[in-house]
Design a protein around this motif. Sequence first.
Motif, PDB file in Angstrom:
ATOM      1  N   LYS A  51     -12.760 -13.881 -32.109  1.00 15.40           N
ATOM      2  CA  LYS A  51     -11.413 -13.346 -32.388  1.00 15.40           C
ATOM      3  C   LYS A  51     -10.959 -12.473 -31.215  1.00 15.40           C
ATOM      4  O   LYS A  51     -11.771 -11.773 -30.613  1.00 15.40           O
ATOM      5  CB  LYS A  51     -11.447 -12.498 -33.668  1.00 15.40           C
ATOM      6  CG  LYS A  51     -10.112 -11.891 -34.025  1.00 15.40           C
ATOM      7  CD  LYS A  51     -10.049 -11.426 -35.457  1.00 15.40           C
ATOM      8  CE  LYS A  51     -10.681 -10.076 -35.665  1.00 15.40           C
ATOM      9  NZ  LYS A  51     -10.369  -9.482 -36.962  1.00 15.40           N
ATOM     10  N   ILE A  53      -8.123  -9.485 -30.286  1.00 11.54           N
ATOM     11  CA  ILE A  53      -7.064  -8.585 -30.771  1.00 11.54           C
ATOM     12  C   ILE A  53      -6.437  -7.922 -29.549  1.00 11.54           C
ATOM     13  O   ILE A  53      -7.137  -7.296 -28.740  1.00 11.54           O
ATOM     14  CB  ILE A  53      -7.607  -7.498 -31.717  1.00 11.54           C
ATOM     15  CG1 ILE A  53      -8.337  -8.143 -32.903  1.00 11.54           C
ATOM     16  CG2 ILE A  53      -6.462  -6.608 -32.214  1.00 11.54           C
ATOM     17  CD1 ILE A  53      -8.891  -7.138 -33.913  1.00 11.54           C
ATOM     18  N   LYS A  68      -0.172 -14.244 -27.429  1.00  9.22           N
ATOM     19  CA  LYS A  68      -0.754 -14.839 -28.649  1.00  9.22           C
ATOM     20  C   LYS A  68      -0.462 -16.342 -28.734  1.00  9.22           C
ATOM     21  O   LYS A  68      -1.341 -17.143 -29.027  1.00  9.22           O
ATOM     22  CB  LYS A  68      -0.207 -14.105 -29.876  1.00  9.22           C
ATOM     23  CG  LYS A  68      -0.622 -14.725 -31.203  1.00  9.22           C
ATOM     24  CD  LYS A  68       0.106 -14.056 -32.356  1.00  9.22           C
ATOM     25  CE  LYS A  68      -0.056 -14.831 -33.651  1.00  9.22           C
ATOM     26  NZ  LYS A  68      -1.381 -14.721 -34.236  1.00  9.22           N
ATOM     27  N   GLU A  72      -3.746 -18.759 -28.382  1.00 15.07           N
ATOM     28  CA  GLU A  72      -4.155 -19.563 -29.544  1.00 15.07           C
ATOM     29  C   GLU A  72      -3.995 -21.044 -29.256  1.00 15.07           C
ATOM     30  O   GLU A  72      -4.825 -21.867 -29.633  1.00 15.07           O
ATOM     31  CB  GLU A  72      -3.371 -19.147 -30.794  1.00 15.07           C
ATOM     32  CG  GLU A  72      -3.811 -17.782 -31.305  1.00 15.07           C
ATOM     33  CD  GLU A  72      -3.395 -17.484 -32.738  1.00 15.07           C
ATOM     34  OE1 GLU A  72      -2.473 -18.156 -33.248  1.00 15.07           O
ATOM     35  OE2 GLU A  72      -3.984 -16.552 -33.329  1.00 15.07           O
ATOM     36  N   PRO A  78      -8.446 -17.361 -32.912  1.00 12.56           N
ATOM     37  CA  PRO A  78      -7.431 -16.506 -33.522  1.00 12.56           C
ATOM     38  C   PRO A  78      -7.130 -15.304 -32.639  1.00 12.56           C
ATOM     39  O   PRO A  78      -8.055 -14.677 -32.117  1.00 12.56           O
ATOM     40  CB  PRO A  78      -8.044 -16.074 -34.853  1.00 12.56           C
ATOM     41  CG  PRO A  78      -9.425 -16.584 -34.877  1.00 12.56           C
ATOM     42  CD  PRO A  78      -9.684 -17.434 -33.675  1.00 12.56           C
ATOM     43  N   CYS A  79      -5.862 -15.020 -32.462  1.00 13.12           N
ATOM     44  CA  CYS A  79      -5.465 -13.893 -31.612  1.00 13.12           C
ATOM     45  C   CYS A  79      -4.429 -13.064 -32.359  1.00 13.12           C
ATOM     46  O   CYS A  79      -3.360 -13.556 -32.703  1.00 13.12           O
ATOM     47  CB  CYS A  79      -4.894 -14.440 -30.298  1.00 13.12           C
ATOM     48  SG  CYS A  79      -4.251 -13.165 -29.208  1.00 13.12           S
ATOM     49  N   GLU A  80      -4.804 -11.823 -32.645  1.00 17.51           N
ATOM     50  CA  GLU A  80      -3.853 -10.920 -33.318  1.00 17.51           C
ATOM     51  C   GLU A  80      -3.265  -9.987 -32.268  1.00 17.51           C
ATOM     52  O   GLU A  80      -3.917  -9.688 -31.266  1.00 17.51           O
ATOM     53  CB  GLU A  80      -4.585 -10.051 -34.342  1.00 17.51           C
ATOM     54  CG  GLU A  80      -5.202 -10.843 -35.468  1.00 17.51           C
ATOM     55  CD  GLU A  80      -6.180  -9.995 -36.287  1.00 17.51           C
ATOM     56  OE1 GLU A  80      -6.183  -8.750 -36.156  1.00 17.51           O
ATOM     57  OE2 GLU A  80      -6.956 -10.598 -37.038  1.00 17.51           O
ATOM     58  N   GLU A  82      -1.410  -6.206 -32.034  1.00 16.29           N
ATOM     59  CA  GLU A  82      -1.091  -5.052 -32.875  1.00 16.29           C
ATOM     60  C   GLU A  82      -0.636  -3.878 -32.027  1.00 16.29           C
ATOM     61  O   GLU A  82      -1.154  -3.628 -30.935  1.00 16.29           O
ATOM     62  CB  GLU A  82      -2.359  -4.669 -33.670  1.00 16.29           C
ATOM     63  CG  GLU A  82      -2.038  -3.669 -34.726  1.00 16.29           C
ATOM     64  CD  GLU A  82      -3.026  -3.689 -35.884  1.00 16.29           C
ATOM     65  OE1 GLU A  82      -3.959  -4.483 -35.901  1.00 16.29           O
ATOM     66  OE2 GLU A  82      -2.828  -2.836 -36.766  1.00 16.29           O
ATOM     67  N   THR A  98     -15.703  -9.598 -31.284  1.00 14.85           N
ATOM     68  CA  THR A  98     -14.249  -9.484 -31.089  1.00 14.85           C
ATOM     69  C   THR A  98     -13.982  -9.073 -29.640  1.00 14.85           C
ATOM     70  O   THR A  98     -14.637  -8.160 -29.131  1.00 14.85           O
ATOM     71  CB  THR A  98     -13.656  -8.369 -31.986  1.00 14.85           C
ATOM     72  OG1 THR A  98     -14.193  -8.493 -33.292  1.00 14.85           O
ATOM     73  CG2 THR A  98     -12.143  -8.431 -32.030  1.00 14.85           C
TER      74      THR A  98
END
Length: 368
Positions: A51, A53, A68, A72, A78-80, A82, A98
């Motif tokens: 993952k 972030i 993102k 992706e 998965p790339c969040e 924030e 991560t």
Amino acid sequence: QKDGYDWFMRKEIYEQPDAVANTLLGRHSKEGKLVLDELRMSEDDLRKIDKIIIVACGTAFYAGLVAKYAIEHWTRLPCEVELAHEFRYRDPIVGPTTLVVCISQSGETADSLMAVRHAREQKARVLAICNTNGSTIPRESDAVIYTHAGPEIGVASTKGFMTQLVACYVLGLYLAQVRGTKFDDEIAATVAELEAMPAAIQSVLDGIEPVIKLAEEFADEPSVLFLGRHVGYPVALEGALKLKELAYIHAEGFAAGELKHGPIALIDDQLPVFVVVPPRGRDQLHDKVVSNIQEIRARGARTIVLAEADDQAVEPYADLMIKLPKVSTLLQPMLAVVPLQVFACELATRKGHDVDQPRNLAKSVTVE
Ligand code: M6R
């Protein structure tokens, strides 16, 4: 120094072709293979990442939003993304597999630094994407990709954003290369496209006159909207932020698909609306945005459309069409953002504002 420009911001906008070339320098081979020794992670460890972030604030956060889509798509990881200050004060799911990427032009933003510290406490691997050599965030991270944009003095980030995009693309392509989620020739084709971006950005700048005129015309507008979809959405957010911070005008960016869920009520006669139109492709993105433009135009908005130069499908619905060179969808933000930067800079200087030092703002926000 200002090299003959009246404002650092203007100079920094026009430096973007060189800045992009500098960010790319030494980061790929002639054959289009990415070289990213700065990551300081073995290929084995990179394959274990499950993952990503991205944490950042302001304009750097919008670069993360663009990243993102690319990361992706290329890596299937998965790339969040924030806001750093939100990440820090909740209980995010972060661990040794991560990869936390902190994007910060200055490397001194307190909110972002706190997020880096928090991620490291959770044993995540932290990578900084930063423009300022030896600043705190890279020093406290496990690794750093410097953007090499040169000093950014204007409070509004321009070449900083641009080179953050490049660094994120390079990272995404490198991960795809290591993890084998893209064929070498696909990666090489995107690298070649990135190499062509300085010239493409220069051609946008060479044709910028209509945007300067538009800024004169719109100097007294109380409100401006920006719309985009997919990677055009963060560009819309960035266009709105630039206008707010420099021209002190109310501006909002929306995902174009969200219009019908509320914001369309804002559209009235003569409201200026900028729309980022994706390149025509195999997906339906382009046509969806064209129908969004038709909807707002039917309600009286003035549409300023940023689209591929020969996009005849959109031209009839544009009060002004800002023509962009052909590029693939994921890289389009590098071109579409330029007229929005110029628009905000020109409009604000026309109103007599100091674009290098807008009111209430500091170049790096070193308090939480
Ligand atoms: O130095 P950083 O990239 O960490 O700064 C983050 C934001 O404070 C910064 O991008 C801010 O939003 C700019 N004024 C935008 O032009």
